[in-house]
Motif scaffolding. Structure first.
Motif, short mmCIF file in Angstrom:
data_model
loop_
_atom_site.label_atom_id
_atom_site.label_comp_id
_atom_site.label_asym_id
_atom_site.label_seq_id
_atom_site.Cartn_x
_atom_site.Cartn_y
_atom_site.Cartn_z
N ALA A 1 0.84 -1.21 0.00
CA ALA A 1 0.00 0.00 0.00
C ALA A 1 0.87 1.26 0.00
CB ALA A 1 -0.89 -0.01 1.24
N THR A 2 1.99 1.22 0.73
CA THR A 2 2.88 2.38 0.79
C THR A 2 3.50 2.66 -0.57
OG1 THR A 2 3.39 1.88 3.09
CG2 THR A 2 4.90 3.35 1.94
N ARG A 3 3.90 1.59 -1.28
CA ARG A 3 4.53 1.78 -2.58
C ARG A 3 3.53 2.34 -3.60
NH1 ARG A 3 7.81 -3.68 -2.30
NH2 ARG A 3 9.69 -2.93 -1.29
N ALA A 4 2.29 1.90 -3.49
CA ALA A 4 1.27 2.44 -4.40
C ALA A 4 1.11 3.95 -4.20
CB ALA A 4 -0.07 1.73 -4.16
N LYS A 5 1.09 4.36 -2.93
CA LYS A 5 1.01 5.80 -2.63
C LYS A 5 2.27 6.52 -3.08
CE LYS A 5 -0.92 9.41 -0.68
NZ LYS A 5 -2.14 10.01 -1.25
N ALA A 6 3.44 5.86 -2.90
CA ALA A 6 4.71 6.47 -3.28
C ALA A 6 4.78 6.70 -4.79
CB ALA A 6 5.87 5.58 -2.84
N ARG A 7 4.26 5.76 -5.60
CA ARG A 7 4.27 5.93 -7.06
C ARG A 7 3.49 7.17 -7.46
NH1 ARG A 7 3.26 0.27 -6.78
NH2 ARG A 7 5.16 -0.92 -7.29
N GLN A 8 2.38 7.40 -6.75
CA GLN A 8 1.58 8.58 -7.04
C GLN A 8 2.35 9.86 -6.71
OE1 GLN A 8 -2.12 8.61 -4.91
NE2 GLN A 8 -2.71 10.67 -5.58
N ILE A 9 3.05 9.85 -5.55
CA ILE A 9 3.83 11.02 -5.14
C ILE A 9 4.97 11.28 -6.12
CG2 ILE A 9 5.36 11.91 -3.33
CD1 ILE A 9 3.62 10.34 -1.31
N VAL A 10 5.66 10.21 -6.53
CA VAL A 10 6.79 10.34 -7.46
C VAL A 10 6.33 10.94 -8.78
CG1 VAL A 10 8.45 9.03 -8.84
CG2 VAL A 10 8.16 8.51 -6.41
N HIS A 11 5.18 10.46 -9.26
CA HIS A 11 4.65 10.98 -10.53
C HIS A 11 4.39 12.48 -10.44
CE1 HIS A 11 2.39 11.12 -14.28
NE2 HIS A 11 1.42 11.75 -13.61
N GLU A 12 3.79 12.91 -9.29
CA GLU A 12 3.48 14.33 -9.12
C GLU A 12 4.75 15.15 -8.91
OE1 GLU A 12 0.52 15.61 -9.56
OE2 GLU A 12 -0.35 13.63 -9.90
N ALA A 13 5.75 14.61 -8.22
CA ALA A 13 6.97 15.36 -7.94
C ALA A 13 7.85 15.52 -9.16
CB ALA A 13 7.76 14.66 -6.83
N ASN A 14 7.79 14.58 -10.10
CA ASN A 14 8.63 14.67 -11.29
C ASN A 14 8.27 15.84 -12.18
OD1 ASN A 14 10.53 12.63 -11.02
ND2 ASN A 14 9.10 11.03 -11.70
N ASN A 15 7.01 16.26 -12.12
CA ASN A 15 6.58 17.38 -12.98
C ASN A 15 7.32 18.68 -12.65
OD1 ASN A 15 4.78 15.80 -14.44
ND2 ASN A 15 3.10 16.16 -13.02
N PRO A 16 7.31 19.15 -11.37
CA PRO A 16 8.06 20.39 -11.08
C PRO A 16 9.58 20.22 -11.26
CG PRO A 16 7.18 19.43 -9.06
CD PRO A 16 6.53 18.71 -10.19
N LEU A 17 10.11 19.04 -11.03
CA LEU A 17 11.54 18.82 -11.24
C LEU A 17 11.89 18.96 -12.73
CD1 LEU A 17 12.27 15.78 -8.87
CD2 LEU A 17 12.94 18.16 -8.53
N SER A 18 11.02 18.43 -13.59
CA SER A 18 11.26 18.56 -15.03
C SER A 18 11.22 20.03 -15.46
CB SER A 18 10.20 17.77 -15.81
OG SER A 18 10.29 16.39 -15.50
N ILE A 19 10.26 20.78 -14.89
CA ILE A 19 10.17 22.22 -15.22
C ILE A 19 11.43 22.94 -14.78
CG2 ILE A 19 8.91 24.35 -14.67
CD1 ILE A 19 6.36 22.59 -14.43
N MET A 20 11.94 22.61 -13.60
CA MET A 20 13.17 23.25 -13.09
C MET A 20 14.35 22.94 -14.01
SD MET A 20 12.61 22.40 -9.04
CE MET A 20 14.23 22.93 -8.53
#
Length: 730
Positions: free
Chosen positions: A511-530
């Protein structure tokens, strides 16, 4: 000691020594109270020779690895724990109720108890008088002076009882013991105490407590104290000898002897009354020799009165109270059996702690020391060694198949019956691996008890024994098997809890990894913009602009952050990516990038002293950089009002014959409190307050271990905190 004496000692049963029912009832009552302290329990146990011997033997068994000095008896109980003490109380009560020993007029247990307690009380009073630093040790020595008599009587009740009634003095009695048994009670007592591996002269005190004055004049104080306590307790010696011995041996005058005798008599009477032990010490006063010619008449009368009261054997009678206590103890044992038979051990325990408890119980119940365990692995159908504290590490390397006829351990487990190496050797069936286990046990042979039940095979418990012990163990086969079944249930319950815990952890992790995948997906967007903005900024700047290097470092750090975030979704820790790393270059890059963002805003001045001879090191760049960043950030945050940060590197630092590169990160902040320092690398050890999880140093230590490096910390309020990292030079 001759060979016959040694063989006799090997055959002696020393774990089932009897105690007065009065004392056992008091101990059971205290064990069943929730608010009983170790001190309360100690005050009951140390009034009884047999119970004290069980505690000392268990507390100094091989599991506790090293002998301990007896400074406070209560410490022994703390070392054992409440569960072990309750086991001692229950097992002693059960054995007492079902014992075949009958009390005789020659060996009245109440008389033995009274004399032992009087001797112990006097020994402690004498120890205080002469400033002996370990009064509890003196007390226990006095209590155990005649434990050898208890051992010999419980093993040979009729023969020893006749000896007790056939002698008039201790010299004659010792000669009779040697003639008929081949050994004296004080040799037996000394041997037993010596087997406990105490860091003490207690065994010598017991061995020499019948020696004449000239032999012990220059001996250890404990030997002299116990000799005097014995003489004052016994009615064999006249008063002149007692006073003379006290004065010449320990410098104690007649008035102090009087005082100690009166005090001991009063204390023992109070204790007897508190335990409902009916002992009538009133005796007719007989004429005494003039022992104090220089003393005043009143002092002479006091001495006579005290001497008579203490030296005369108490009038022992079997009272109605005694019978009531025996019946009450039998009822207590019945109730315990009913409760234990209908309850399960539901406590949270690991396999290791369960095995430790089983090992200790084998000693308390059966006197079998230092159990070796070989556990059954159902998946591979093998038996494997499981090393316990104080045992050879080689046990862990022994693995054998569970096949009939292959080895004694497998035969025991498959047949569900105890086996021994002596029978196998006589029949020529002892396998090579059986011989190895015998050698590891350090004994003449081994006794193997299967831990099995109808549906479960847990393994086997093995004990090193002498051949002379075999008949006694074979008589206890039913009880040993019953206890081994209980041990099997405990191990099975422990295994079931472990499997349930693993299942819960797996579900939680999924369950934690499923939540982590969601967080990683959302965090990659601002990192790509930077990253895109940094790239665009680099295009706008001139290629020779000094800021280009800073942009490159920022780009690398964004990549590192992205990689750390991605690790949240990986099933295992990221593999180590070894590269040739310039440690000094990494340190200088971090100082430069943190200068404006971290050091200047916090008024921290940085000084570096880097060894130019430092070689390039093969390690993981990102992981090592994370370690340095965590330590530097911690140092800056610790200096809330500004300060100095010193970073250095040094080549060819030798520790334990190995070469290392050394990195030191030192601040002059307020230091780390000792209570935090003791648990520095554990989670939630933080001094930063709200907003900090306290995981930084835990992660740092984890990475350091993963990279096969070492980290240490020194800190005090005057000089601040210093972290030292050692990197092995390949």
């Amino acid at each position: 000691m001759n060979q016959n004496s040694a063989l006799l000692l090997e055959r002696l049963e020393v774990t089932n020594l009897p105690s007065l029912p009065h004392v056992l009832l008091k101990l059971l009552e205290a064990c069943n109270r929730d608010n009983s302290s170790f001190r309360t329990l100690a005050e009951i146990i140390n009034k009884d020779t047999a119970l004290s011997s069980k505690v000392l033997g268990a507390a100094n068994s091989a599991y506790y690895l090293r002998p301990h000095k007896i400074t406070v008896f209560e410490q022994k109980l703390i070392l054992l724990g409440l569960d072990a003490i309750k086991s001692i109380a229950i097992s002693s009560s059960v054995l007492q109720v079902f014992s075949n020993i009958t009390f005789s007029s020659e060996f009245a247990l109440k008389r033995f108890w009274y004399n032992s307690l009087t001797s112990a009380t006097l020994a402690k009073l004498i120890a205080h008088k002469v400033n002996f630093p370990y009064p509890d040790e003196a007390y226990l020595s006095g209590l155990l002076l005649d434990i050898g008599q208890l051992v010999l009587w419980s093993n040979f009740p009729k023969q020893y009882a006749s000896l007790l009634g056939s002698s008039e003095n201790e010299t004659e009695f010792s000669l009779l013991e040697t003639k008929q048994l081949g050994i004296t009670h004080y040799e037996v007592g000394s041997w037993l105490i010596n087997s406990w591996n105490l860091s003490s002269f207690m065994s010598d005190a017991v061995l020499y407590h019948h020696e004449p004055q000239e032999r012990i004049q220059d001996a250890h104080p404990l030997i002299k104290i116990t000799r005097l306590a014995h003489v004052l307790t016994s009615d064999e010696f006249d008063q002149e000898y007692r006073v003379s011995l006290a004065e010449s041996l320990l410098g104690i005058d007649a008035k102090d002897v009087v005082s100690m005798l009166q005090t001991a008599t009063e204390q023992v009477a109070i204790i007897a009354q508190s335990l409902d032990i009916d002992i009538n010490t009133n005796t007719e006063e007989e004429p005494l020799q003039e022992a104090l010619p220089a003393a005043e008449a009143s002092e002479r009368r006091k001495f006579r009165a005290a001497a008579v009261t203490t030296s005369k054997e108490p009038k022992i009678t079997k009272s109605e109270v005694d019978n009531q206590k025996r019946l009450q103890l039998a009822r207590e044992v019945r109730d315990i059996s009913l409760i234990e038979g209908t309850s399960l051990n539901c406590g949270i325990a690991t396999q290791e702690s369960t095995l430790v408890s089983i090992q200790r119980s084998f000693y308390i119940l059966f006197g079998l020391q230092n159990a070796m365990f070989f556990l059954y692995d159902q998946e591979y159908d093998i038996i494997y060694g499981n090393n316990m504290g104080g045992q050879s590490e080689l046990i862990n390397e022994l693995v054998m198949p569970l096949e009939k006829g292959k080895n004694m351990l497998a035969d025991a487990l498959l047949s569900k019956s105890p086996q021994n190496s002596f029978s196998y050797q006589d029949e020529g069936n002892l396998s090579l691996i059986d011989e190895q286990i015998v050698r590891l046990s350090g004994a003449e042979g081994i006794f193997c008890i299967p831990m099995t039940s109808r549906q479960t095979q847990a393994g086997v418990a093995i004990f090193g024994i002498h051949k002379s012990q075999l008949p006694r163990l074979e008589k206890q086969t039913k009880l040993l098997t019953a206890f081994a079944q209980q041990a099997t249930h405990s191990l099975a319950a422990c295994h079931a809890r472990d499997e349930q815990t693993k299942l819960i952890e797996l579900e939680t992790l999924t369950a934690t990894r499923a939540k982590a995948r969601q967080i990683v997906h959302e965090a990659n967007n601002p990192l790509s913009i930077m990253k895109n903005y940094i790239k665009a900024l680099g295009v706008k700047l001139d290629k020779a602009d000094p800021a280009q290097e800073d942009l490159l470092i920022l780009n690398e750090e964004i990549d590192r952050v992205a990689k750390i975030i991605r690790q949240l979704t990986e099933s295992t820790d990221a593999a180590i990516n070894l590269t040739e790393l310039n440690i000094n270059g990494i340190i200088l890059d971090l100082i430069r990038i943190m200068q404006e963002s971290l050091f200047e805003p916090n008024q921290v001045k940085v000084e570096s002293n880097l060894d130019s001879s430092l070689p390039h090191i093969m390690t993981d760049k990102n992981k090592f950089k994370q370690v340095l960043i965590n330590l530097i950030k911690n140092a800056v945050e610790a200096m809330s009002r500004g300060g100095q940060l010193f970073i250095s590197s040094r080549n060819n630092v030798v520790k334990n014959k190995f070469n290392y590169c050394e990195i030191i990160i030192k601040d002059n902040g307020p230091g780390i409190p000792q209570e935090i320092l003791d648990h520095l690398f554990e989670p939630v050890s933080t001094t930063k307050g709200k907003g900090h999880a306290g995981l930084g140093l835990t992660i740092t230590k984890s990475i350091i271990d993963e990279l096969d490096c070492k980290i240490s910390c020194k800190s005090d309020i005057k000089s601040g905190t210093t972290f030292t990292i050692l990197i092995p030079i390949n």
